[in-house]
Design a protein around this motif. Structure first.
Motif, PDB file in Angstrom:
ATOM      1  N   ALA A 120       0.850  -1.192   0.000  1.00  0.00           N
ATOM      2  CA  ALA A 120       0.000   0.000   0.000  1.00  0.00           C
ATOM      3  C   ALA A 120       0.887   1.244   0.000  1.00  0.00           C
ATOM      4  CB  ALA A 120      -0.914   0.001   1.221  1.00  0.00           C
ATOM      5  N   ALA A 132      -4.175   4.796   2.360  1.00  0.00           N
ATOM      6  CA  ALA A 132      -4.353   3.629   1.506  1.00  0.00           C
ATOM      7  C   ALA A 132      -4.636   2.422   2.379  1.00  0.00           C
ATOM      8  CB  ALA A 132      -3.107   3.391   0.661  1.00  0.00           C
ATOM      9  N   ALA A 137      -3.223  -0.760  -2.743  1.00  0.00           N
ATOM     10  CA  ALA A 137      -3.954   0.508  -2.801  1.00  0.00           C
ATOM     11  C   ALA A 137      -2.949   1.651  -2.947  1.00  0.00           C
ATOM     12  CB  ALA A 137      -4.789   0.692  -1.536  1.00  0.00           C
ATOM     13  N   ALA A 149      -7.721   5.811  -0.660  1.00  0.00           N
ATOM     14  CA  ALA A 149      -8.009   4.604  -1.432  1.00  0.00           C
ATOM     15  C   ALA A 149      -8.313   3.465  -0.476  1.00  0.00           C
ATOM     16  CB  ALA A 149      -6.820   4.242  -2.312  1.00  0.00           C
ATOM     17  N   ALA A 154      -7.280  -0.162  -5.199  1.00  0.00           N
ATOM     18  CA  ALA A 154      -7.935   1.143  -5.370  1.00  0.00           C
ATOM     19  C   ALA A 154      -6.885   2.208  -5.674  1.00  0.00           C
ATOM     20  CB  ALA A 154      -8.719   1.506  -4.107  1.00  0.00           C
TER      21      ALA A 154
END
Length: 181
Positions: A120, A132, A137, A149, A154
């Motif tokens: 992340a 995140a 993410a 995110a 994401a």
């Protein structure tokens, strides 16, 4: 325990070359090869793992758990890294939290970031106030700010986009520079 200079200062050192440079730092816990190796005056730091907080000089109230976590930190304060290579390249970026192997690994001076999950915010370097949560993410974010995110992948490819919010599996995954989404 005492270091090579004979200082104790309520420090605990277990492993080869731990707390090697301490001159005035206190309330330090270092476990693992070269953990808190360069710390001179930093205090209230905890390092578990080979190379954890190795370059720290005067940073305070940092926690590094995992091999090479917070390895390059020199003066940043109030940083938490849990996982192998978590916040590995952080030097002066304070108030960051990374939980997960590779989380915020390339962050250097970015501040106020939170990353939870494998890789992340991995490539973040100077981005600030990003959150995140999820594996990968915001993984490609480098200088984007104020992004959130949540979910696997994401905002996956975001690099410099700012003020984005993505919730869900691969939400906004292909956004790279777009803002205010």
């Amino acid at each position: 325990d005492s270091n090579k200079n004979g200082n104790t200062n309520n420090n605990i050192a277990i492993g080869k070359d731990v707390l090697r440079s301490v001159t005035g730092g206190s309330y330090l816990t270092a476990v693992g090869h070269e953990a808190l190796y360069s710390n001179t005056t930093g205090y209230n730091n905890t390092a578990f793992g080979s190379g954890a907080l190795k370059a720290n000089i005067s940073g305070l109230a940092n926690t590094a758990i995992g091999s090479n976590s917070l390895q390059s930190n020199t003066t940043a304060n109030f940083v938490t890294a849990v996982g192998n290579h978590a916040l590995r390249n952080n030097t002066t970026g304070g108030n960051n939290t990374a939980v997960g192997s590779g989380a915020l690994e390339f962050n250097s001076t970015g501040e106020l970031n939170s990353a939870l999950g494998y890789d992340a915010l991995k490539k973040n370097t100077t981005g600030i106030r990003n959150t995140a949560i999820g594996v990968n993410a915001l993984v490609d974010n480098t200088t984007g700010n104020d992004n959130t995110a949540t979910g696997f992948g994401a905002l996956l490819r975001n690099t410099t986009g700012s003020n984005n919010t993505a919730t869900g599996w691969y939400a906004l995954a292909l956004n790279t520079t777009g803002a205010d989404n």
